[in-house]
Design a protein around this motif. Structure first.
Motif, PDB file in Angstrom:
ATOM      1  N   UNK B 264      23.527 119.752  62.168  1.00 30.34           N
ATOM      2  CA  UNK B 264      24.279 118.783  61.371  1.00 30.34           C
ATOM      3  C   UNK B 264      23.325 117.971  60.484  1.00 30.34           C
ATOM      4  N   UNK B 265      22.187 117.554  61.038  1.00 28.35           N
ATOM      5  CA  UNK B 265      21.158 116.864  60.252  1.00 28.35           C
ATOM      6  C   UNK B 265      20.659 117.764  59.121  1.00 28.35           C
ATOM      7  N   UNK B 266      20.347 119.009  59.474  1.00 24.43           N
ATOM      8  CA  UNK B 266      19.786 119.932  58.490  1.00 24.43           C
ATOM      9  C   UNK B 266      20.769 120.112  57.331  1.00 24.43           C
ATOM     10  N   UNK B 267      22.053 120.266  57.652  1.00 27.35           N
ATOM     11  CA  UNK B 267      23.066 120.432  56.604  1.00 27.35           C
ATOM     12  C   UNK B 267      23.086 119.231  55.669  1.00 27.35           C
ATOM     13  N   UNK B 268      23.016 118.031  56.264  1.00 29.87           N
ATOM     14  CA  UNK B 268      23.060 116.826  55.433  1.00 29.87           C
ATOM     15  C   UNK B 268      21.830 116.741  54.525  1.00 29.87           C
ATOM     16  N   UNK B 269      20.655 117.035  55.100  1.00 29.16           N
ATOM     17  CA  UNK B 269      19.418 116.953  54.311  1.00 29.16           C
ATOM     18  C   UNK B 269      19.445 117.952  53.157  1.00 29.16           C
ATOM     19  N   UNK B 337      18.589 130.190  61.724  1.00 29.18           N
ATOM     20  CA  UNK B 337      19.333 130.821  60.635  1.00 29.18           C
ATOM     21  C   UNK B 337      19.686 129.781  59.576  1.00 29.18           C
ATOM     22  N   UNK B 338      20.021 128.567  59.999  1.00 34.43           N
ATOM     23  CA  UNK B 338      20.451 127.529  59.085  1.00 34.43           C
ATOM     24  C   UNK B 338      19.308 127.007  58.206  1.00 34.43           C
ATOM     25  N   UNK B 339      18.127 126.773  58.813  1.00 28.41           N
ATOM     26  CA  UNK B 339      17.038 126.197  58.015  1.00 28.41           C
ATOM     27  C   UNK B 339      16.203 127.277  57.334  1.00 28.41           C
TER      28      UNK B 339
END
Lengths: 297, 369
Positions: B264-269, B337-339
């Motif tokens: 969730x943090x990564x998505x926001x950043x 996968x997200x970052x």
């Protein structure tokens, strides 16, 4: 070990839930939410009508105890509702309410915590549930949260906030109505933190502390010294097994030392919840943990 | 080279973010030690009041609101002997006062504000103030010639935006219509009247009491004229957060909930255009070799059949630890996968981190260069 298995009267978890409301508190990452779920599960299995309350953020509890009633209370929503009930509804229509909430929250620090406690008190007074388990704020904030009523009583001379603070203080001070469950794990920093929080709650809140829950306890029997264990004809992975044994023995030694330290520093009994070898807990795990809880003797 | 090796030589600000209890402060300290050993003049700003970090850094008196020099032992490379490590703990109230004094027209205006009860409440009660002051400290230290790298450990938060939006907290607060009303210039004698005639102020007064409201009104009136300065500063801090030399390091633990929050943090950043330069996963169980859980279980079974209980216990232990290690790595896959980059993995150590040596040992896992 099914979640429905009745908890015997000897379950040490029974001693954690003798009041109408229990607030579960602990440093981030120690498993406060898990302990909330386990307590609620045990009480429900013993036939009590349980409400689970979660405060801001997270919302994992619905997944962990899908068959129990879970309410979410957000400080911002509770404050907005409180202000609307006290004459803001008509005015706030023309204003962005967050700004008003910011100014009220700053003018009377702790009012957001107080209105959350006020809502919990209201749920308690309704008599609908035998037990309300609150997944409380992180330990540092737990003391602020619980002292909000006393602080506001000093700051506010009269009016609805003062009445609310008095009602909340009456609930916190009555061991039949409310008690605090502190959670830690058997490691250095979390043990330091729980000792500090327990002392602060004794000195500044005056609420009753239940036995302390030590989560993620490793129940493994002492492992033999890998240096003295013959592995017979086996060759492959023997070094891995020895490294793993040294690692586990060292972690168990840390655990034993930290439990000794906690026992030396606090008079409360200690209830142990086992570490499970999974990264994500399911409702079945919650049931297993609740059946497995034991007291450190 | 890990993603962190690449950050150290070129970056001027590193922001460590993540949920509470995942080892953010420790990671910030390890980054600081390693940067100093590589010749950077680095200051680590922590918001963690735990004594443990101060003890580990060899500061028995604890961290203070002013940077203190810390000995980190020999540099990695004798050519890089210029490196220095400094550390400080964010003192929100002191920082806030410094900010007020900087923007005040004269010392009397600052004194009036600092003495006000509503102002004193802000440091502890206005949400976002701690993040706001962390970003102010970051800006101040970035402009300090003693340092060429600032590592900041952000307050624990569920929301990465709390820190990124922090510089504008006060400006937004002051922008609100209610406060514009409160800041309207009043002639002596008219103040009480203006409060009494505003329904919103009367309503606030009814809830919190008239004394408390009077403090708030006095604060906003004392503040009049300072808001433009605050706004400009907020823009400067925001520019620094978005500068090329500012990088974000996401810290997590391998537990399911922590990883969910890290994603969730990564998505926001990423959505806000800040990006994530590296992800650190703390306290992963070691894997103990290349073998499988089934290998270890099979060996445990055969040892038990032979009546060799001790060997069986050790094989079972290996199987259990590998099970945990496997479960943790499975949890990490969605984050990686997200970052879009492999996380830097920091193993759970056999003992807890107590001293600089243990921090240096952790550094051995964060860096390879």
């Amino acid at each position: 070990m099914s979640p429905e298995a009745p908890v015997s009267n000897e379950s040490p978890l029974t001693d954690l839930a003798t009041s109408n409301v229990v607030v579960v508190a602990g440093k981030g990452g120690v498993g406060k939410t898990t302990v909330t779920a386990v307590l609620a599960r045990a009480a429900a299995a013993a036939g009590r009508h349980v409400l689970v309350v979660e405060l801001d953020g997270k919302q994992h509890l619905r997944r962990l105890v899908p068959d129990l009633e879970v309410r979410h209370i957000s400080a911002a929503d509770a404050l907005e509702e409180y202000l609307n009930d006290h004459g803001f509804r008509r005015i706030a229509k023309r204003l962005n309410t967050t700004g008003v909430i910011d100014v009220v929250g700053t003018a009377a620090p702790g009012i957001d915590d107080l209105v959350v406690l006020g809502k919990i008190k209201q749920l308690e007074r309704s008599g609908t549930w035998d037990l309300i388990v609150v997944d409380g704020p992180a330990a540092g904030h737990a003391v602020t949260f619980l002292t909000s009523a006393a602080g506001l009583l000093d700051a506010v001379g009269s009016g609805p906030v003062r009445d609310q603070a008095e009602d909340v203080l009456a609930m916190l001070a009555d061991p039949a109505r409310c008690s605090i469950v502190l959670v830690t794990v058997p490691e250095t920093t979390p043990v330091n933190e729980v000792v500090e929080t327990a002392a602060a709650i004794e000195d500044r809140v005056g609420a009753r502390l239940t036995p302390i829950v030590v989560n993620r306890f490793d129940p493994t029997e002492p492992l033999p010294d890998p240096g003295t264990v013959p592995f017979g004809r086996a060759r492959a992975q023997v070094d891995d097994a020895r490294d793993a044994a040294r690692f586990r023995r060292a972690r168990l030694a840390v655990q034993a030392a930290e439990l000794d330290r906690l026992r030396a520093d606090r008079p409360e009994r200690l209830i142990l919840l086992s570490e499970l070898p999974v990264a994500e807990l399911t409702p079945d795990h919650v049931g297993a943990l609740s059946d497995d809880a034991r007291e450190l003797t | 080279m890990t993603a962190l090796d690449e950050l150290l030589p070129t970056t001027s600000v590193i922001v460590c973010c993540g949920a509470g209890g995942v080892g953010k402060t420790t990671t910030a300290a390890v980054l600081g030690i390693e940067a100093a050993r590589r010749g950077r003049k680095v200051v680590v700003v922590t918001i963690d009041p735990a004594r443990r970090l101060a003890d580990a850094l060899g500061l028995p008196g604890g961290l203070t609101g002013e940077p203190q020099r810390i000995e980190v032992g020999a540099a990695r490379d004798s050519d890089d002997s210029e490196g220095e490590l400094w550390a400080m703990m964010l003192d929100t109230a002191a920082m806030f006062e410094r900010v007020v004094r900087r923007h005040a027209a004269d010392p009397e205006q600052a004194d009036r504000i600092v003495a006000n009860r509503f102002y004193r409440n802000m440091a502890t009660a206005l949400s976002g103030t701690q993040e706001y002051m962390a970003s102010e400290a970051l800006h101040e230290l970035h402009g300090d010639d003693r340092f060429d790298l600032v590592v900041v450990d952000t307050p624990p938060s569920r929301n990465a935006l709390d820190f990124l939006e922090a510089p504008g907290v006060l400006a937004r607060f002051l922008d609100h219509r209610v406060f514009k009303l409160l800041m309207m210039p009043t002639r002596t004698g008219f103040k009480v009247l203006s409060v009494a005639t505003q329904p919103i102020l009367r309503a606030i007064g009814r809830v919190v009491g008239s004394d408390v409201l009077a403090d708030a009104v006095a604060f906003f009136q004392a503040f009049a004229g300072m808001d433009a300065g605050f706004r400009q500063r907020a823009e400067a801090v925001t520019r620094l957060l978005r500068a090329e030399g500012t990088r974000f390091v996401l810290v997590t633990s391998p537990q399911h909930e922590a990883i969910g929050e890290a994603i969730w943090f990564a998505d926001q950043l990423v959505d806000q255009g800040f990006g994530v330069s590296a992800t650190v996963v703390n306290r992963l169980h070691p894997t103990f070799g290349e073998g499988t859980v089934a290998d270890a279980e099979g060996r445990a079974g055969r040892a038990a059949e032979r009546g060799d209980d001790d060997a069986a216990a050790l094989w079972r232990n290996l199987a259990e630890l590998r099970t945990v290690a496997r479960a943790e790595r499975d949890q990490l896959a969605p984050l990686a996968a997200r970052v879009g980059a492999a996380p830097v993995e920091v193993p759970l150590l056999a003992s807890d981190v107590h001293d600089v040596d243990a921090l240096v040992q952790l550094g051995g896992h964060l860096f390879t260069g």
